[in-house]
Write a protein that holds these residues in place. Structure first.
Motif, PDB file in Angstrom:
ATOM      1  N   MET A   1      -6.844  -7.745  -9.299  1.00  0.00           N
ATOM      2  CA  MET A   1      -7.668  -8.438  -8.304  1.00  0.00           C
ATOM      3  C   MET A   1      -7.951  -9.879  -8.719  1.00  0.00           C
ATOM      4  N   VAL A   2      -8.228 -10.086 -10.002  1.00  0.00           N
ATOM      5  CA  VAL A   2      -8.485 -11.443 -10.495  1.00  0.00           C
ATOM      6  C   VAL A   2      -7.234 -12.301 -10.337  1.00  0.00           C
ATOM      7  N   LYS A   3      -6.076 -11.735 -10.608  1.00  0.00           N
ATOM      8  CA  LYS A   3      -4.840 -12.499 -10.475  1.00  0.00           C
ATOM      9  C   LYS A   3      -4.533 -12.820  -9.014  1.00  0.00           C
ATOM     10  N   ILE A   4      -4.807 -11.886  -8.109  1.00  0.00           N
ATOM     11  CA  ILE A   4      -4.589 -12.154  -6.684  1.00  0.00           C
ATOM     12  C   ILE A   4      -5.526 -13.260  -6.206  1.00  0.00           C
ATOM     13  N   GLY A   5      -6.801 -13.163  -6.564  1.00  0.00           N
ATOM     14  CA  GLY A   5      -7.740 -14.222  -6.199  1.00  0.00           C
ATOM     15  C   GLY A   5      -7.360 -15.548  -6.825  1.00  0.00           C
TER      16      GLY A   5
ATOM     17  N   GLY B   1      -8.756 -12.669   6.819  1.00  0.00           N
ATOM     18  CA  GLY B   1      -8.868 -11.308   7.322  1.00  0.00           C
ATOM     19  C   GLY B   1      -7.504 -10.661   7.501  1.00  0.00           C
ATOM     20  N   PHE B   2      -6.546 -11.444   8.015  1.00  0.00           N
ATOM     21  CA  PHE B   2      -5.204 -10.895   8.230  1.00  0.00           C
ATOM     22  C   PHE B   2      -4.535 -10.555   6.903  1.00  0.00           C
ATOM     23  N   PHE B   3      -4.767 -11.354   5.877  1.00  0.00           N
ATOM     24  CA  PHE B   3      -4.169 -11.099   4.570  1.00  0.00           C
ATOM     25  C   PHE B   3      -4.569  -9.710   4.059  1.00  0.00           C
ATOM     26  N   ILE B   4      -5.850  -9.381   4.155  1.00  0.00           N
ATOM     27  CA  ILE B   4      -6.322  -8.070   3.701  1.00  0.00           C
ATOM     28  C   ILE B   4      -5.746  -6.963   4.577  1.00  0.00           C
ATOM     29  N   LEU B   5      -5.792  -7.180   5.904  1.00  0.00           N
ATOM     30  CA  LEU B   5      -5.250  -6.188   6.836  1.00  0.00           C
ATOM     31  C   LEU B   5      -3.759  -5.980   6.609  1.00  0.00           C
TER      32      LEU B   5
ATOM     33  N   THR C   1       1.137  -1.192   3.062  1.00  0.00           N
ATOM     34  CA  THR C   1       1.041  -0.041   2.164  1.00  0.00           C
ATOM     35  C   THR C   1       1.021   1.278   2.920  1.00  0.00           C
ATOM     36  N   THR C   2       0.196   1.377   3.952  1.00  0.00           N
ATOM     37  CA  THR C   2      -0.038   2.667   4.597  1.00  0.00           C
ATOM     38  C   THR C   2       0.891   2.961   5.769  1.00  0.00           C
ATOM     39  N   VAL C   3       1.533   1.926   6.337  1.00  0.00           N
ATOM     40  CA  VAL C   3       2.382   2.146   7.510  1.00  0.00           C
ATOM     41  C   VAL C   3       3.826   1.746   7.240  1.00  0.00           C
ATOM     42  N   PHE C   4       4.061   0.472   6.982  1.00  0.00           N
ATOM     43  CA  PHE C   4       5.435  -0.026   6.937  1.00  0.00           C
ATOM     44  C   PHE C   4       6.212   0.467   5.719  1.00  0.00           C
ATOM     45  N   SER C   5       5.534   0.677   4.592  1.00  0.00           N
ATOM     46  CA  SER C   5       6.264   1.038   3.373  1.00  0.00           C
ATOM     47  C   SER C   5       7.025   2.346   3.526  1.00  0.00           C
ATOM     48  N   SER C   6       6.444   3.326   4.200  1.00  0.00           N
ATOM     49  CA  SER C   6       7.116   4.625   4.323  1.00  0.00           C
ATOM     50  C   SER C   6       8.396   4.520   5.149  1.00  0.00           C
ATOM     51  N   TYR C   7       8.459   3.559   6.073  1.00  0.00           N
ATOM     52  CA  TYR C   7       9.693   3.349   6.845  1.00  0.00           C
ATOM     53  C   TYR C   7      10.748   2.652   5.988  1.00  0.00           C
ATOM     54  N   ILE C   8      10.327   1.791   5.116  1.00  0.00           N
ATOM     55  CA  ILE C   8      11.272   1.139   4.202  1.00  0.00           C
ATOM     56  C   ILE C   8      11.843   2.166   3.223  1.00  0.00           C
ATOM     57  N   TYR C   9      10.981   3.072   2.741  1.00  0.00           N
ATOM     58  CA  TYR C   9      11.438   4.101   1.808  1.00  0.00           C
ATOM     59  C   TYR C   9      12.197   5.217   2.518  1.00  0.00           C
ATOM     60  N   ALA C  10      12.054   5.277   3.865  1.00  0.00           N
ATOM     61  CA  ALA C  10      12.640   6.374   4.648  1.00  0.00           C
ATOM     62  C   ALA C  10      12.109   7.725   4.175  1.00  0.00           C
ATOM     63  N   MET C  11      10.829   7.731   3.776  1.00  0.00           N
ATOM     64  CA  MET C  11      10.158   8.948   3.324  1.00  0.00           C
ATOM     65  C   MET C  11       8.725   8.917   3.865  1.00  0.00           C
ATOM     66  N   PRO C  12       8.371   9.812   4.781  1.00  0.00           N
ATOM     67  CA  PRO C  12       7.060   9.752   5.449  1.00  0.00           C
ATOM     68  C   PRO C  12       5.871   9.772   4.506  1.00  0.00           C
ATOM     69  N   TYR C  13       6.008  10.462   3.360  1.00  0.00           N
ATOM     70  CA  TYR C  13       4.851  10.611   2.481  1.00  0.00           C
ATOM     71  C   TYR C  13       4.885   9.661   1.290  1.00  0.00           C
ATOM     72  N   HIS C  14       5.852   8.756   1.263  1.00  0.00           N
ATOM     73  CA  HIS C  14       5.919   7.777   0.178  1.00  0.00           C
ATOM     74  C   HIS C  14       5.289   6.473   0.668  1.00  0.00           C
ATOM     75  N   LYS C  15       4.095   6.187   0.205  1.00  0.00           N
ATOM     76  CA  LYS C  15       3.373   4.988   0.605  1.00  0.00           C
ATOM     77  C   LYS C  15       2.931   4.265  -0.648  1.00  0.00           C
ATOM     78  N   CYS C  16       3.483   3.094  -0.873  1.00  0.00           N
ATOM     79  CA  CYS C  16       3.174   2.368  -2.100  1.00  0.00           C
ATOM     80  C   CYS C  16       3.468   0.881  -1.918  1.00  0.00           C
ATOM     81  N   PRO C  17       2.572   0.011  -2.367  1.00  0.00           N
ATOM     82  CA  PRO C  17       2.819  -1.424  -2.237  1.00  0.00           C
ATOM     83  C   PRO C  17       3.728  -1.987  -3.326  1.00  0.00           C
ATOM     84  N   PHE C  18       3.983  -1.205  -4.380  1.00  0.00           N
ATOM     85  CA  PHE C  18       4.716  -1.725  -5.532  1.00  0.00           C
ATOM     86  C   PHE C  18       6.175  -1.282  -5.595  1.00  0.00           C
ATOM     87  N   CYS C  19       6.486  -0.096  -5.094  1.00  0.00           N
ATOM     88  CA  CYS C  19       7.877   0.364  -5.119  1.00  0.00           C
ATOM     89  C   CYS C  19       8.778  -0.527  -4.272  1.00  0.00           C
ATOM     90  N   LEU C  20       8.198  -1.300  -3.358  1.00  0.00           N
ATOM     91  CA  LEU C  20       8.972  -2.257  -2.555  1.00  0.00           C
ATOM     92  C   LEU C  20       9.692  -3.284  -3.427  1.00  0.00           C
TER      93      LEU C  20
END
Length: 335
Positions: free
Chosen positions: A104-108, A228-232, A238-257
């Motif tokens: 979080m400190v690094k992102i800020g 606000g958009f950055f946080i959203l 993480t919760t929506v688009f990542s699982s389509y990239i992974y082609a796995m419905p239950y794989h949700k992760c911001p880092f595996c991308l």
């Protein structure tokens, strides 16, 4: 975990940047005490030459600090190979109490360090350096953040041991109904998409109006929208688009991308998002700086450039993050 290349690189960069900013702090104190742009004394001339060198060193040092966010995430991903239960950076960062705060400190810091660079670039547009005092006060305020950044990543790395058992991203970001602890629960799939695309359209409209009829209050509104958009956007990726990239419905992760099996698409997605958010929010920082008479044209030029670049990066980010989702809607599956 200290005796590996990632840890060594992180700590060396952190110490080097802190050393450079420490040297610059001496110049900052001298500027606050003795700076007089109307004087032609030897001390003033030496001080002007000194701030050119120190400002350049600080600019490069803060640039390294900004890039260290990517290095930190890649290091955490590497650490996951030695931690039980960790499959990627998510598990590594949750392996002790300091991983997420360090992130979080690094992102800020990406934003706060970048704003100093903007301030410096605007300052050198005028031969009188009207922002030099403000710039060095800001630098002194950044020093504790750099110290905190280095301290957190040091204690985080020191606390990592192979005996630690942590959770993988499937558990951390999985659906709560499936038995996991969803850190980002609260928004449904449909609501996330409505808010995401609605915010994109609102940002594009606000940016177009700001380019056509610039107003200080509109700059503030535009910057607030971007924050606000950055946080959203981070949540939606993480919760929506990542699982389509992974082609796995239950794989949700911001880092595996960021992994090679997904063509490193996360680097492009996050570069567009962070770049757009930074440029968009920086207009809020730049707007009040027009008050010195000689800064009006420089600030107006920067605002126009920043808004234009932020909108282009917004469009790029939306295309990159939505591509696999849209492709799924059109052709289904992996196509």
């Amino acid at each position: 975990m200290f005796l590996n290349s990632w840890s060594i690189a992180l700590l060396i960069c952190g110490v080097l940047v802190l050393f450079l900013l420490g040297l610059a702090a001496r110049s900052a104190v001298r500027v606050l005490l003795f700076w007089d742009p109307d004087s032609d004394s030897n001390r003033q001339i030496r001080l002007e030459n000194e701030i050119w060198l120190t400002s350049t060193l600080v600019e490069y040092g803060l640039g390294v600090q900004i890039l260290s966010l990517a290095v930190f995430v890649l290091a955490a991903d590497y650490f996951s190979q030695s931690i039980v239960g960790a499959m990627c950076a998510t598990g590594s960062l949750l392996a002790n109490d300091f991983g997420i705060p360090a992130l979080m400190v690094k992102i800020g810091g990406v934003f706060l360090y970048g704003y100093w660079i903007v301030l410096h670039q605007l300052d050198i547009r005028s031969p009188k350096y009207p922002l030099v005092r403000l710039k060095y006060v800001y630098l002194l305020l950044l020093l504790p953040l750099v110290v905190l950044d280095l301290a957190l990543e040091t204690v985080y790395i020191a606390g990592l041991t192979p005996e630690i058992i942590t959770s993988c991203c499937a558990v951390v970001f999985g659906d709560a109904a499936g038995g996991g602890t969803n850190l980002l629960s609260g928004l449904t799939h449909g609501m996330s998409l409505v808010l995401f695309y609605g915010s994109v359209l609102l940002l594009l409209a606000a940016g177009a109006v700001l380019l056509a009829a610039p107003r200080p209050w509109l700059s503030l509104f535009f910057g607030g929208l971007w924050l606000g958009f950055f946080i959203l956007a981070l949540m939606t990726v993480t919760t929506v688009f990542s699982s389509y990239i992974y082609a796995m419905p239950y794989h949700k992760c911001p880092f595996c991308l960021l992994k090679p099996e997904y063509q490193y698409i996360g680097f492009a997605i996050y570069a567009a998002l962070f770049g757009g958010a930074f440029m968009g929010t920086s207009v809020v920082v730049a707007e009040p700086l027009r008050r010195p008479e000689e800064m009006g044209a420089a600030v107006s030029g920067y605002r126009k450039k920043a808004v234009g670049v932020s909108l282009l990066l917004l469009i790029l980010f939306t295309i990159l993050s939505s591509y696999h989702y849209v492709r799924y809607l059109i052709v289904g599956g992996e196509g």
